[in-house]
Structure formats: C-alpha cells, structure tokens
Design an enzyme around this catalytic site. Structure first.
Site, PDB file in Angstrom:
ATOM      1  N   HIS A   1      -9.848   1.652   0.301  1.00 52.02           N
ATOM      2  CA  HIS A   1      -8.389   1.523   0.283  1.00 52.02           C
ATOM      3  C   HIS A   1      -7.960   0.998  -1.084  1.00 52.02           C
ATOM      4  CE1 HIS A   1      -4.352   1.100   1.293  1.00 52.02           C
ATOM      5  NE2 HIS A   1      -4.403   0.268   2.323  1.00 52.02           N
TER       6      HIS A   1
ATOM      7  N   HIS B   1      -2.845   7.737   6.350  1.00 47.99           N
ATOM      8  CA  HIS B   1      -3.062   6.418   5.745  1.00 47.99           C
ATOM      9  C   HIS B   1      -4.439   5.923   6.156  1.00 47.99           C
ATOM     10  CE1 HIS B   1      -1.943   2.781   3.730  1.00 47.99           C
ATOM     11  NE2 HIS B   1      -2.038   2.049   4.825  1.00 47.99           N
TER      12      HIS B   1
ATOM     13  N   LYS C   1      -9.871   7.700   2.716  1.00 47.96           N
ATOM     14  CA  LYS C   1     -10.261   6.300   2.533  1.00 47.96           C
ATOM     15  C   LYS C   1     -11.649   6.027   3.085  1.00 47.96           C
ATOM     16  CE  LYS C   1      -5.643   4.133   2.424  1.00 47.96           C
ATOM     17  NZ  LYS C   1      -4.766   5.297   2.684  1.00 47.96           N
TER      18      LYS C   1
ATOM     19  N   GLU D   1      -0.918   5.076  13.768  1.00 48.14           N
ATOM     20  CA  GLU D   1      -0.646   6.322  13.049  1.00 48.14           C
ATOM     21  C   GLU D   1      -0.903   7.530  13.942  1.00 48.14           C
ATOM     22  OE1 GLU D   1      -1.369   8.346   8.661  1.00 48.14           O
ATOM     23  OE2 GLU D   1      -2.693   6.724   9.315  1.00 48.14           O
TER      24      GLU D   1
ATOM     25  N   CYS E   1       0.805  -1.224   0.000  1.00 50.81           N
ATOM     26  CA  CYS E   1       0.000   0.000   0.000  1.00 50.81           C
ATOM     27  C   CYS E   1       0.840   1.276   0.000  1.00 50.81           C
ATOM     28  CB  CYS E   1      -0.945  -0.015   1.193  1.00 50.81           C
ATOM     29  SG  CYS E   1      -1.930  -1.525   1.274  1.00 50.81           S
TER      30      CYS E   1
ATOM     31  N   PHE F   1       1.892  -3.393   4.021  1.00 55.13           N
ATOM     32  CA  PHE F   1       2.274  -4.675   4.603  1.00 55.13           C
ATOM     33  C   PHE F   1       3.744  -4.928   4.295  1.00 55.13           C
ATOM     34  CE2 PHE F   1      -2.172  -6.866   4.413  1.00 55.13           C
ATOM     35  CZ  PHE F   1      -2.593  -6.084   5.468  1.00 55.13           C
TER      36      PHE F   1
END
Length: 407
Positions: free
Chosen positions: A334, A297, A329, A308, A157, A393
C-alpha cells in the site's frame, strides 16, 4: 506514464512483475528494526538511485518522496515525447498537481533527532523545503517551467487519485492543455511503521513477508506498507492529437465522496465508496454495464475489503459477479498517498493490453468477499472501461473511470 515502485523503477519493469504475480515485500532495510517492532517488513523500492535524473546536490537536498516524484515525472514526460518543456503550449497552460499523504516524513524524523540531540542551531536550513508535502509538484514545475495550476492534494490514501481528478478537471475547464499528475510517498520510517502497527493496521506476518498482503482473503490481517511514485501526463484530446501523441487511455470520469462516519473505518456497507463509483460513471456518461474491471483499493485489511466488496455489489447488483475486481496492492503493498497514481497507470495499462494482473496470496475464501478477484491468476480479455478506486483515512473516497483508447 512513469513509475517507481517496489516492483521496478520504470513502467515496463513494474508492469512485467505485476503480470507475473511478483511480490515486492521483504524485510525492511531502510532502517534497523528490532523485535519491539510488531511489523518488520515492507515493500521498499529496491536499489533506488536517482543520479540519472538528479545531481548530487539535489539528492542531498530533496527528500526521498520528492526524488521518487522527479524520477517518475521524468519517465512520464519522456514516454509522452515531451522530455523537455513543450514549446508549442504557453507555460501558463502547463501545470502540475501531485498527491502525497505525508510528504517528507523521513526528513522530519531525522531533523527532530538533530534538534533533540544537537540543538536548534544544527537543524538543516533545508528542513522545511525538504519536508513540506507541496515541494514535489513545485520541483517538477521548476524543472519543466510549468506555470499553470500547481499544488498538492493531501487526503491520506486518496491523495493521488484526488490529484488526477483535479488535473482532469483543470483540463476540462480549459485552465490547462497539459498536466503532470499522480502521487508520491516515502513513509517506510521508524515512526510511520510504529504508528501504523500501533493502530493494528499492518500485517504482522514477519515470517512470510511475500505472502502477507492478501486482499479479499479470509486470513488477511492488515496491509503491507509500500513506497514509490506514479506520474501521468494528462492532455486535452485536441493538444494530444495536434502534436501526434501516442495516447494510452482516456480518463472519462471522476467521482469523489466522504463517508462522514469514522476517522479510519469505512462506512458500513461501503456507502461512500459506492457513491464515488456511481459519480465517476455518471461523470463519464457510463453505466455499470460498461465496466469490465475494477482496480480495487483492496488493502488487505478486514474491514476495507469487505466494505469495498459490499459497495461494488450494491452498485452493480448481480452484474458485480461478472466483473474482475483485482488488487495490485497484493504485490506493490500500500503506497498510501501514491497508491492512486500507481493504480491509475495500472488500470490504463489493463485497458491498453487486455491483461488483468492477478491478486496474489489467495488461500482461504471469505464469504463476505465473494466476487472474482483474479486470485493467483492473471485474466486475459478486452477491457473497454475500468474503474480505479482509492479510499483514505478520514473517509475520503475517489473513483476514476478509465476507457480504452480508440481513434
């Protein structure tokens, strides 16, 4: 800039929907879901028709992720006043770096079924060039005769944020004058949805898809899968001024780091995210006091949003509470490898227009997420400096610093 998103097929359509707080989530239509799928909704690009940019043969031979990229790149080039190949720059100083997390997964699944059901001789000769992740920047370079730096970044991502940072560096090093960059993704497929659902990453609010993506809310239960593309034309200031370009915003800093912690979970306290943000500010000659807005994010997963938030509070200290930390998002879903491209464009538009889109679907405060997230309401006000965060990831972290453009 060019966008193909679940909220619209242009920059203008997407921006209008974001500011109005529209959700792009709905039941999946790209394949038939059954009750065996724990998640049966996503943020699809609706009624996508690339025929205004691609001929019928290209549509048959290009995977959906590559089609998204070509359409977004075409809008970006047109809006930059470069609809055709720029003639005042050598082609070797014009490049394309694009990110994607997976590439042509729909083609991969389709051709795997063909192999198993019909045998190896029925596998398409176009399978490999349709599937490989690097085909999107390759196709764009062919279309615009861009012979400069050309490759794909694959870091889950964080892919398209890495791509933008790499394009930024290529121009800064003097390797190119102009770069098409950003990211693309088309992963709403049976295998991808099943895989993310099996690892408990997706929301399962099948009875209410439009309220499922709820970043920083205490009742968040996973992200909503999205698809689309976001492409930018980056130029050196000298080239942009020489050709009289309409400059939207300035990329001023790029920070990247690794968590070195876990294959999917963020590092405790968001230490890797904090480092990426700090490095982006240092790269741009900025301080935390300069930042007004962070496009987070903000995936709507329990661990990511808390980590975050902790990273932001650790870096900005008490000043974190004066920031607006939004997650678009909540509306787009996403977009995985395309998220950074789309969200960098959104961040540039925030700096240009002084409007911060809302983070929708807030109902329940979370003590671990106690900043100003523009919950359910857009925020108006001048934004001189903003950050766009993307984490992937594998522990990949990227932060890009964007500054409002002034002559």
């Amino acid at each position: 800039m060019g966008l193909v998103t679940p909220l619209g097929k242009t920059v203008a359509e997407t921006w209008d929907a974001l500011v109005r707080g529209v959700s792009g989530a709905a039941p999946i239509t790209l394949f038939e879901t059954t009750d065996e799928f724990a998640t049966r909704f996503a943020c699809e690009v609706k009624d996508f028709d690339p025929s205004h940019e691609l001929d019928p043969k290209e549509i048959r031979r290009f995977d959906r992720f590559a089609q998204f990229a070509l359409v977004a790149a075409a809008e970006a080039m047109s809006s930059a006043g470069l609809a055709e190949r720029p003639t005042d720059v050598p082609p070797e100083r014009f490049g394309v770096i694009l990110g994607t997390g997976i590439g042509g997964i729909a083609t991969f699944e389709e051709q795997t079924r063909t192999l198993l059901e019909k045998g190896p001789k029925r596998v398409s000769p176009f399978f490999v060039p349709m599937f490989i992740p690097d085909i999107a920047p390759g196709l764009i370079s062919i279309r615009y005769c861009a012979k400069g730096p050309n490759y794909t970044t694959v870091s889950a991502c964080a892919s398209s944020a890495h791509a933008i940072g790499s394009a930024f560096r290529a121009i800064g090093r003097g390797e190119a004058d102009i770069m098409i960059t950003g990211g693309t993704e088309a992963t709403i497929t049976p295998l991808t949805v099943a895989g993310f659902a099996s690892m408990k990453a997706l929301s399962t609010r099948n009875d209410s898809p439009q309220t499922a993506s709820r970043p920083f809310d205490a009742t968040r239960d996973g992200f909503v899968l999205g698809e689309g593309a976001g492409c930018l034309v980056l130029e050196s200031l000298e080239y942009a001024e020489r050709r009289g370009a309409e400059i939207v915003a300035e990329v001023v800093g790029y920070g990247q780091s690794a968590d070195a912690y876990h294959i999917t979970a963020p590092a405790p306290g968001g230490t890797g995210a904090q480092l990426a943000m700090r490095l982006a500010l240092e790269d741009g000659g900025l301080t935390p006091d300069d930042v007004v807005y962070i496009n987070a994010h903000g995936t709507s997963t329990p661990h990511n949003d808390a980590a975050e938030t902790a990273a932001i509070k650790s870096l900005f200290s008490d000043a974190a509470y004066r920031l607006v930390v939004g997650s678009t998002k909540s509306m787009t879903g996403h977009l995985l490898g395309a998220a950074g491209g789309v969200e960098t464009i959104v961040t540039a538009l925030v700096c240009k227009h002084g409007v911060i889109p809302p983070t929708i679907n807030f109902t329940t405060p979370d003590p671990a997420c106690d900043l100003n997230y523009a919950h359910n309401q857009k925020v108006l006000g001048s934004v001189d400096v903003a950050l766009s965060n993307s984490f992937g990831f594998g522990g990949h972290n990227v932060s890009l610093a964007i500054r409002r453009w002034e002559n």
